[in-house]
Structure formats: C-alpha cells, structure tokens
Write a protein that holds these residues in place. Sequence first.
Motif, short mmCIF file in Angstrom:
data_model
loop_
_atom_site.label_atom_id
_atom_site.label_comp_id
_atom_site.label_asym_id
_atom_site.label_seq_id
_atom_site.Cartn_x
_atom_site.Cartn_y
_atom_site.Cartn_z
N THR A 482 0.83 -1.21 0.00
CA THR A 482 0.00 0.00 0.00
C THR A 482 0.86 1.26 0.00
O THR A 482 0.62 2.20 -0.76
CB THR A 482 -0.93 0.00 1.23
N GLU A 483 1.90 1.27 0.85
CA GLU A 483 2.79 2.43 0.92
C GLU A 483 3.52 2.64 -0.41
O GLU A 483 3.62 3.75 -0.92
CB GLU A 483 3.81 2.25 2.05
N SER A 485 2.73 1.74 -3.40
CA SER A 485 1.86 2.12 -4.51
C SER A 485 1.52 3.61 -4.51
O SER A 485 1.03 4.14 -5.50
CB SER A 485 0.56 1.30 -4.49
N GLN A 486 1.79 4.29 -3.40
CA GLN A 486 1.50 5.73 -3.31
C GLN A 486 2.73 6.60 -3.54
O GLN A 486 2.67 7.81 -3.40
CB GLN A 486 0.91 6.03 -1.92
N ARG A 498 3.50 6.00 -10.76
CA ARG A 498 3.30 5.16 -9.59
C ARG A 498 3.18 3.71 -10.03
O ARG A 498 2.79 3.44 -11.16
CB ARG A 498 2.06 5.59 -8.81
N SER A 500 2.51 -0.57 -8.47
CA SER A 500 2.19 -1.49 -7.38
C SER A 500 3.04 -2.75 -7.56
O SER A 500 3.67 -2.95 -8.60
CB SER A 500 0.71 -1.85 -7.40
#
Length: 548
Positions: A482-483, A485-486, A498, A500
């Motif tokens: 999650t981190e 991907s941002q 960006r 993932s």
Amino acid sequence: MSSGKPGRSEQWRKYLEDSAHRLALAESQAGRLQSESGSREALESLQSIFHDFAGSGALYGLPEVSALGGEGEYLCTTVGLSERPATLAEVDQVATLIRRLRTVFQRVMTGPEGPRPPADAPRSTPLLLLAGSPSPERSAMADFLLKRGLQVEGLDGFRAAVERFRAGLPDLLATEVSLPDGTGFDLVRRFREIEGERSIPVLLLGAPELFHDKVEAIACGADGFLPSPVDPSTLFRKFRILLGRRRAASGRVLAVEDDPSQAAFLETTLKAGGYQVRMVTEPMAFEREIHAFRPELILMDVLLPGVSGYDLVRFLRQEEGFSTVPVVFLTTEGRRRAQIRGAEAGGDDYLVKPVTPEDLLTTVKSRLIRYRSLQEMMDRDELTGLLAHTPFLQQARLCLSRFTRRQVPYALVLVEIDGMEARTREAGARARDVLIQGLAKYLQRKVRQTDVMGRYGDQCLALVLEHLSPTDAVRLLDRLQTEFSQMDWPVETDRRVRASFSAGAAMASPSMKTLKAWLDAASGALKSARLQGGGRVALAPPTEAPPG
C-alpha cells in the motif's frame, strides 16, 4: 587552554548516568506496554532505548549490555513490523531484558573497586564520521548506514571535525567537498596529518565533475570520491570494499609446504603479519584441509612428494566454492617458466624462492584485497545493491536449514512490480531500472537488518523474513504494498509514475525438504497474487509433511 577532549573517566561517569536514565525510562515504557499492549509509542520508545544499549555497551567494555540491547531491539522491531499488539509473553520478555540490564549495571556499580572505567577496547562496529552541512539528505544517509551496522556521527563543518579528530580517530571518514567553514580537500589533508599514516578509508562526497578536481581529491589523501547526488547504498558498498582492504591482514591463508624449515618460515612470517594460518605438510590432506579451513588465499609449493603443486591447483579449480580463491606458487623455477606454468594450472601469482618476508607479506596482502573486491562485486547485484541470485539462494538455504534444526519461523517472499512489460514498452528500459531500484531501496528501509534480501530474477526481488507468523508476514507485505503504490518514481526527466507490486509468500515447513520446494511454493503464491489483478499478496497454502 583546554583541548576540549573529555577524559575517559568523565566519559565513563556520563555513560553510567545516561544508562540509569535510560533504564528508568525503559521500565516506565515497559509498564505502559503491559497496560496498553497496543501502544505504538511505548514500543517505539523501547526499541530506541534498546538500540542505544546495543550500540554503546561494547564501546565501554560491556559486551553483555550490547547483547541484551540487541536482543531487545530485535524483539521490538519484530513486534512493530507485525503491526499487532504485543503478546503477554513478549511483554514479559521485554521486562526480563530490562531487569537483566539493570543487574549488569548494578554489578558494575557495586564491584570491589567501584565503577571504574574499563580499559580501552576496539569498537565492535565501525565508526563513520560524516562531515558537512546539516541537511535532510545527510540525516537520511546516516539512518541508512546505521541500519547496516555502522556507527555514524555527524560533524557540522571543518573546525568541528578537527576537534573531533583530536578526541579520537574513526574507522571511516566521509566529508562533503563544500563545508560551511572550509573545504573537504583541506579537511582530508588535516585528517591525514593527525592520523600520521594513510590507513583509515576516506571518501569525498559531491566531488565536482572536472578532471582537475578529481585529481585534487586523490592528491589530498582521499581514497575516492562520489559525485552528487550521493547514493547511500553506493557509499556503503564503497566503504565495505575499503574496509576489506584494511582487514586484508586478518585473512585465512593456507600454505602447502612439505619442507619443515620452509613451513616454519611461512607460518611464523604470516602469523606475525596478523593472518590466520593453516599449514599443510602432507599433500594428501589438501582436500580435507581446504574444506575445513575455507582459505581466502593459498600458498602452494611446486615440488611436493608424490604430486606437483600444479596438479593440486588444477584439482582445486574443480572444487565448488574454490574456483576464484587466489593461489600464489612458491617455486625455484625461472621466472618466465614459473609464470607460464602457474597460469596454465590456474594460479594467480608466483614467488621465486628464497622469498623475503617483505615480498611474501606484500604479495599476500595485495592478492587478498583483489579477491575480496571481486567477491564483493560477485555477491551484489549491480543495479539494486542486494545480494545477487546465487548468494541469495545460499542464504535462503541456510535459513531453511535453521528451520529444520531449530524450527525458527521463516517466510520466503517473491516480489514483482505489476505491469512491468507495458511500462518498459512505453518508457524504455530506464523505467524498469528506476522502479526495480526504487523498490529495492524502499524494502531495504522497511525490513530488518537480519532479514535477507536479493535479486532473484530480472524483474523479481526475493526476501526471507525471520520470526514472523503467516498472519504477520501477510499483514506486513500488505502494508508495504500500500505504501509503495502511493510513491512517485521519475521514469523520465519530466514524468513520474506510480506502481504497485505483487508478492507471494511461503512459510518454511517440515515438508520443505529442499530449497526448490520452498521456492516453488512462493512462486505459486506469486502467480496467484498476479492472477488476482496485481497489487495483492498471496500466501502459499500450508503443506503437510510426507508420512514417515
């Protein structure tokens, strides 16, 4: 005028006072953790306190303090990574470690001679002095190097650095070229004057691109320079190579010599030079000794009973793990003939008897430096700085072996960035390199130093995470995904993207009899994560041990 250098007794007294304050704070935070097991603030405070003890104990002659601090830091880091409340057993473990630390300090304070400072002892971990202007970049670099086992002390300029040199020399020095009150070139010259000999590795950071300035960087006494922006992983690798040169005199040397007087000369000279030495006087014992001693360099007499040294080296080059170990032949043959025959057999150098101690030690040291530099390059992936494919597999195999012997929990994780082929077609190979390198550096910052990381394939990274349950491993990977991907990554000059990643994890289990089985399970989980659309984490289903 006072030099400003504190006496050792004063440093010792201050260390004991600081330790008493740390212990009081640790007990307070442990009590808070007991009443609020999910308190992140208490856990992070304890992790910081244990970290301080781990780094300071051995410096003051208290290795037990460093050991207990390291154990506590590891425990707190593991709980923190799992993102769950600490269990009652873990809280009790923290309290026990604090009690044991207090017992050590009470023993010091109430000893028969009182709290006397210990005798000077060598540092357990290298100390790096980092000179330059205070900045977020310098702080980030210091954090990166701390996580990799270096003690780091920042110095804000020329005068502050010189004062620090007079108080005690470091193991490593890095200085920016432009200092608030001087230049890095002048600082290196002053450092070499205080040092008295050129043995401590020194690097200049942010060196200009002009050839003249690069020459000045070397002329002033630096061992190398890194242009801006300085990449912390590159700095770390450079220092590892330079430290390897300093440690060349502690290498393992195996000498094959059947003549008793020559063998005694080699053993005495090498031990006086600081080397670990194993003598082989019977050629038939050569195979057994190389596997038992694992030498980093071999001295080989040419004329041996029943076999030649050339034949033994040809055999050596067929043995797994010894194909690159340097060999220096000892011979009475003419130089040209010795050079040709030695090269044909797989040797690296030769010395013509009678050998002087100076020639022997110089040749051994230079060959060890080259060998360690080569090993460093072979062990590390050039793009990411992680372990290369084969060294990673060796470490993973050791982890699987530890699980088999001690049932230590391990998770093998394979990670791939989603949609890499499309990104490469769209933005070229640079996009792939930027994203893989970015992911590697991100994961390095987030996992523990004891976890193993490597580049498993062209687009795949691999990790072995220790002491995490299946649930904790998945929770950690989900958070990291999650981190990541941002985050924005500069794939072109004016374009940031960006991305993932997908991850597949497999827990070590009794059914994992081979590393291949473990890798296959993780590969299957990665495939499952990608089939779910990417940006997912999948855990391989548990497997049962075959019936015995």
